[in-house]
Motif scaffolding. Structure first.
Motif, PDB file in Angstrom:
ATOM      1  N   ARG A 237      11.405  85.862  53.510  1.00  0.00           N
ATOM      2  CA  ARG A 237      11.947  87.057  52.839  1.00  0.00           C
ATOM      3  C   ARG A 237      13.471  87.073  52.902  1.00  0.00           C
ATOM      4  O   ARG A 237      14.140  87.429  51.926  1.00  0.00           O
ATOM      5  CB  ARG A 237      11.388  88.316  53.471  1.00  0.00           C
ATOM      6  CG  ARG A 237      10.004  88.676  53.003  1.00  0.00           C
ATOM      7  CD  ARG A 237       9.577  90.052  53.467  1.00  0.00           C
ATOM      8  NE  ARG A 237       9.514  90.151  54.925  1.00  0.00           N
ATOM      9  CZ  ARG A 237       8.466  89.800  55.659  1.00  0.00           C
ATOM     10  NH1 ARG A 237       7.393  89.333  55.056  1.00  0.00           N
ATOM     11  NH2 ARG A 237       8.490  89.921  56.968  1.00  0.00           N
TER      12      ARG A 237
ATOM     13  N   ARG B  78      14.809  84.572  50.382  1.00  0.00           N
ATOM     14  CA  ARG B  78      14.625  85.096  49.026  1.00  0.00           C
ATOM     15  C   ARG B  78      15.659  86.165  48.701  1.00  0.00           C
ATOM     16  O   ARG B  78      16.257  86.172  47.617  1.00  0.00           O
ATOM     17  CB  ARG B  78      13.219  85.665  48.875  1.00  0.00           C
ATOM     18  CG  ARG B  78      12.421  84.984  47.794  1.00  0.00           C
ATOM     19  CD  ARG B  78      11.027  85.554  47.669  1.00  0.00           C
ATOM     20  NE  ARG B  78      10.228  85.105  48.819  1.00  0.00           N
ATOM     21  CZ  ARG B  78       9.533  85.904  49.609  1.00  0.00           C
ATOM     22  NH1 ARG B  78       9.479  87.180  49.392  1.00  0.00           N
ATOM     23  NH2 ARG B  78       8.858  85.409  50.636  1.00  0.00           N
TER      24      ARG B  78
ATOM     25  N   ARG C   9      18.605  86.010  45.838  1.00  0.00           N
ATOM     26  CA  ARG C   9      18.666  87.037  44.805  1.00  0.00           C
ATOM     27  C   ARG C   9      20.040  87.710  44.797  1.00  0.00           C
ATOM     28  O   ARG C   9      20.633  87.925  43.747  1.00  0.00           O
ATOM     29  CB  ARG C   9      17.578  88.079  45.043  1.00  0.00           C
ATOM     30  CG  ARG C   9      17.478  89.105  43.925  1.00  0.00           C
ATOM     31  CD  ARG C   9      16.393  90.134  44.173  1.00  0.00           C
ATOM     32  NE  ARG C   9      15.112  89.511  44.490  1.00  0.00           N
ATOM     33  CZ  ARG C   9      14.346  89.855  45.509  1.00  0.00           C
ATOM     34  NH1 ARG C   9      14.722  90.825  46.318  1.00  0.00           N
ATOM     35  NH2 ARG C   9      13.212  89.255  45.734  1.00  0.00           N
TER      36      ARG C   9
END
Length: 68
Positions: free
Chosen positions: A34, A37, A41
């Protein structure tokens, strides 16, 4: 990959397994995934506010135009 060979990766995995235990490994892996990610992003999205000096934008409506 960062100059780390297979033996070093295996040693790191064994140490992590001894420290955290087998039950915590999926939780740690999910948190790491997470985090990666979210970092990707955030780094690919453009900034919402342009604070570059010297860029004057023309007003779009007549109310914001400077009065002469």
């Amino acid at each position: 990959m960062f100059g780390i060979g297979m033996q070093e990766l295996l040693l790191i995995l064994i140490v992590v397994l001894l420290i955290f235990g087998a039950n915590k490994l999926p939780e740690i892996g999910g948190g790491l995934g997470r985090a990666i990610r979210n970092f990707r992003r955030a780094s690919s999205e453009p900034d919402e506010i342009d604070i570059t000096p010297g860029k004057d934008k023309k007003p779009t409506s007549g109310d914001d135009a400077p009065k002469a």
